[in-house]
Design an enzyme around this catalytic site. Structure first.
Site, PDB file in Angstrom:
ATOM      1  N   ASP A  30      10.793   5.811   9.061  1.00 52.00           N
ATOM      2  CA  ASP A  30      10.585   4.821   7.998  1.00 52.00           C
ATOM      3  C   ASP A  30      11.881   4.551   7.252  1.00 52.00           C
ATOM      4  O   ASP A  30      12.878   5.230   7.448  1.00 52.00           O
ATOM      5  CB  ASP A  30       9.585   5.381   6.978  1.00 52.00           C
ATOM      6  CG  ASP A  30       8.167   5.209   7.467  1.00 52.00           C
ATOM      7  OD1 ASP A  30       7.966   4.463   8.427  1.00 52.00           O
ATOM      8  OD2 ASP A  30       7.275   5.835   6.869  1.00 52.00           O
TER       9      ASP A  30
ATOM     10  N   LYS B  55      10.563  -1.385   6.844  1.00 56.14           N
ATOM     11  CA  LYS B  55      10.636  -2.790   6.462  1.00 56.14           C
ATOM     12  C   LYS B  55      11.730  -3.463   7.262  1.00 56.14           C
ATOM     13  O   LYS B  55      12.808  -2.912   7.451  1.00 56.14           O
ATOM     14  CB  LYS B  55      10.962  -2.904   4.972  1.00 56.14           C
ATOM     15  CG  LYS B  55       9.751  -2.709   4.108  1.00 56.14           C
ATOM     16  CD  LYS B  55      10.039  -3.062   2.675  1.00 56.14           C
ATOM     17  CE  LYS B  55       8.790  -2.872   1.846  1.00 56.14           C
ATOM     18  NZ  LYS B  55       9.047  -2.859   0.418  1.00 56.14           N
TER      19      LYS B  55
ATOM     20  N   MET C 162       3.955   3.444  -5.936  1.00 53.71           N
ATOM     21  CA  MET C 162       3.949   2.004  -5.646  1.00 53.71           C
ATOM     22  C   MET C 162       3.500   1.194  -6.862  1.00 53.71           C
ATOM     23  O   MET C 162       2.785   0.213  -6.732  1.00 53.71           O
ATOM     24  CB  MET C 162       3.009   1.702  -4.443  1.00 53.71           C
ATOM     25  CG  MET C 162       3.455   2.413  -3.190  1.00 53.71           C
ATOM     26  SD  MET C 162       2.215   2.376  -1.875  1.00 53.71           S
ATOM     27  CE  MET C 162       1.065   3.635  -2.409  1.00 53.71           C
TER      28      MET C 162
HETATM   29  N1  SAH Z   1       4.566   9.661   1.296  1.00 51.98           N
HETATM   30  C1  SAH Z   1       5.395   9.345   0.165  1.00 51.98           C
HETATM   31  C2  SAH Z   1       4.899   8.152  -0.601  1.00 51.98           C
HETATM   32  C3  SAH Z   1       4.938   6.878   0.173  1.00 51.98           C
HETATM   33  S1  SAH Z   1       4.395   5.485  -0.738  1.00 51.98           S
HETATM   34  C4  SAH Z   1       5.531  10.579  -0.733  1.00 51.98           C
HETATM   35  O1  SAH Z   1       4.820  11.557  -0.520  1.00 51.98           O
HETATM   36  O2  SAH Z   1       6.381  10.565  -1.607  1.00 51.98           O
HETATM   37  C5  SAH Z   1       5.924   4.822  -1.341  1.00 51.98           C
HETATM   38  C6  SAH Z   1       6.035   5.076  -2.810  1.00 51.98           C
HETATM   39  O3  SAH Z   1       6.468   6.411  -3.022  1.00 51.98           O
HETATM   40  C7  SAH Z   1       7.050   4.241  -3.527  1.00 51.98           C
HETATM   41  O4  SAH Z   1       6.521   2.979  -3.855  1.00 51.98           O
HETATM   42  C8  SAH Z   1       7.315   5.065  -4.744  1.00 51.98           C
HETATM   43  O5  SAH Z   1       6.281   4.927  -5.695  1.00 51.98           O
HETATM   44  C9  SAH Z   1       7.235   6.461  -4.187  1.00 51.98           C
HETATM   45  N2  SAH Z   1       8.549   6.999  -3.861  1.00 51.98           N
HETATM   46  C10 SAH Z   1       9.024   7.326  -2.651  1.00 51.98           C
HETATM   47  N3  SAH Z   1      10.267   7.841  -2.753  1.00 51.98           N
HETATM   48  C11 SAH Z   1      10.575   7.836  -4.060  1.00 51.98           C
HETATM   49  C12 SAH Z   1      11.694   8.256  -4.822  1.00 51.98           C
HETATM   50  N4  SAH Z   1      12.778   8.783  -4.232  1.00 51.98           N
HETATM   51  N5  SAH Z   1      11.659   8.109  -6.164  1.00 51.98           N
HETATM   52  C13 SAH Z   1      10.584   7.576  -6.781  1.00 51.98           C
HETATM   53  N6  SAH Z   1       9.502   7.172  -6.110  1.00 51.98           N
HETATM   54  C14 SAH Z   1       9.482   7.301  -4.770  1.00 51.98           C
END
Ligand code: SAH
Length: 472
Positions: A33, A55, A165
């Site tokens: 991803d 994306k 998100m």
């Molecule tokens: N599986 C991932 C989440 C995926 S959904 C997890 O466990 O973290 C994608 C969302 O994750 C983004 O929209 C954001 O809200 C959050 N996210 C992912 N990486 C991030 C980061 N480094 N800092 C803040 N939010 C993050």
């Protein structure tokens, strides 16, 4: 073959699990991803097939059906497949859905959980998601909901709410929670790019967060609850001495990485811009045992020296001098304790340190382009042989690296040759503050029309780091 659904953690490469790293190193195919840590794939095999399924050019996400199709296609083949996701694979990562697809297709799989951004981003902002006095529970919630969310139930949840998100949905989140009964004064924290360089945190309240967090971009975690107020007490990231500073390192990659890692530990963002690398020369080293003094004038010299030795007995009886602590460290790592290490890590310092000793035959091992100060001085007192074991050669810089180095706060030079090659590779000596490891390197900067802003003292990597910390 088995498909591994693997979480890569929230962004800081140091937060990847050992299991994730091991599987990446072993995989034949990696479907990955967009939100995986920088360098996460560095450990992949050179012949591994890397397939991007995130994306497309910052535009729409590759459709899930397409990803499912690829999972089945690769999963039914003979190769080991890693499906690498940001954060934890089962927290808003569609890991559950992909596991179902694999099960239905009869493809064996394993799940590798990871640090999720909903816990890690707050933690790096100094916010514990639970706390004995403030929150006895935590709920992970998607901000990207389709209208089916029971906002009143959510507002009543007795604990911390963590939204993924949720950047676009922030106005709705704040509205509905207040409408559902949460206090308008309830603390909210929004953490952008948690655990990554450039992490940004805004602490506000439900009533003001939309305005206060207007500059926040995805990816971000929105956290609602009294624990957000603990940031003022617990914030730690920002307290590190080089926080918020970008430092570019121009050393050859092997050594640059070690220095860059130390700078990152101190909170700096680093840019590795190695305009040089070393390569061995095809030479025959005379037997060091036939000399009474061996001078090693660089860490790389120490490293290459040992490729010419059979074992430690080749150094029996020889006095060994190292030019500085870095060279001494390389010798020690190979079981040789240097007899002489000058306080000032420059040729002049070594000459001083050798003043009291007597010797008749001296062997100096060094780079082809090394300075002649040491051999010239020692020739007045002894017979001196100089053997160049390696040379430093130019390493081209990519446009991106050159640009990133130009935007850094500090540009570090650890040798005259790194200045020369950096300039030759089109690197700019204006913009960042120029930091030189010592007088010889400073002279080369001046030859290029640039005055160093800082000069390390002592003339060692430790001295460089100390100079940076003192300046920032
Ligand atoms: N599986 C991932 C989440 C995926 S959904 C997890 O466990 O973290 C994608 C969302 O994750 C983004 O929209 C954001 O809200 C959050 N996210 C992912 N990486 C991030 C980061 N480094 N800092 C803040 N939010 C993050």
């Amino acid at each position: 073959m088995t498909v591994f659904l693997v979480g890569a953690g929230p962004g800081d490469p140091g937060l990847m699990t050992v299991r994730a790293r091991d599987l990446i190193a072993a995989a034949d195919v990696i479907l990955y991803d967009r939100l995986i840590p920088p360098g996460a794939l560095d450990g992949a095999r050179a012949d591994a097939e890397l397939v991007y399924v995130g994306k497309i050019g910052g535009g729409p996400q590759m459709p899930q059906e397409e990803i499912d199709r690829l999972l089945i296609q690769y999963g039914t083949g003979p190769r080991t497949v890693v499906r690498l996701k940001g954060g934890d694979p089962f927290v808003f990562g569609r890991g559950g859905e992909e596991a179902q697809v694999l099960r239905a297709a009869g493809i064996p799989f394993e799940i590798v959980p990871a640090v999720t951004s909903g816990i890690a981003a707050p933690a790096y902002a100094g916010i514990p998601v639970t706390h004995r006095d403030y929150a006895s529970g935590v709920a992970f919630v998607t901000g990207h909901e389709d209208g089916s969310m029971d906002w009143e139930a959510l507002a009543r949840f007795p604990g911390t709410l963590v939204f993924y998100m949720g950047v676009k949905a922030l106005p709705r989140i704040a509205d509905r929670l207040v409408a559902g009964g949460r206090s308008a004064d309830e603390p909210v924290a929004v953490v952008e790019r948690g655990t990554l360089p450039g992490q940004k945190t805004v602490v506000s309240t439900l009533s003001s967060v939309v305005e206060d967090a207007a500059g926040i971009r995805a990816p971000a975690i929105t956290l609602v609850g009294p624990v957000a107020g603990l940031r003022s007490e617990i914030a730690w990231l920002e307290q590190r001495p080089l926080f918020g500073k970008t430092v570019a390192v121009t050393r050859a990659r092997a050594q640059a990485s070690a220095l860059a890692a130390r700078l990152r530990e101190l909170g700096a963002t680093t840019v590795e811009a190695p305009a040089i690398r070393t390569q061995p020369l095809d030479v025959t080293l005379p037997a060091p045992r036939d000399y009474d003094l061996l001078c090693v004038t660089s860490p790389a010299g120490a490293e290459y020296l040992f490729t010419h030795l059979r074992d430690a007995r080749d150094l029996a009886g020889v006095t060994v001098a190292a030019i500085g602590p870095g060279t001494a460290r390389e010798l020690r790592a190979r079981g040789v304790e240097p007899d002489v290490v000058p306080e000032r890590a420059v040729a002049e310092g070594l000459i001083e340190a050798l003043a009291e000793l007597s010797f008749e035959r001296v062997l100096i091992v060094r780079a082809r382009e090394g300075r002649d100060v040491l051999p010239d001085a020692l020739r007045e007192r002894a017979e001196v042989d100089v053997v160049a074991l390696y040379e430093t050669v130019a390493e081209p810089l990519s446009d991106e690296t050159r640009e990133a180095a130009g935007k850094a706060d500090y540009l570090l030079f650890t040798s005259g040759s790194s200045v020369r090659f950096f300039a030759e590779a089109g690197g700019s000596l204006t913009g960042p503050k120029l930091v030189s490891i010592g007088p010889a390197t400073s002279d080369v900067l001046r030859e290029h029309g640039a005055e160093p802003d800082l000069e390390a003292d002592p003339h060692t990597p430790d001295g460089l780091i100390a100079a940076l910390v003192a300046d920032s």
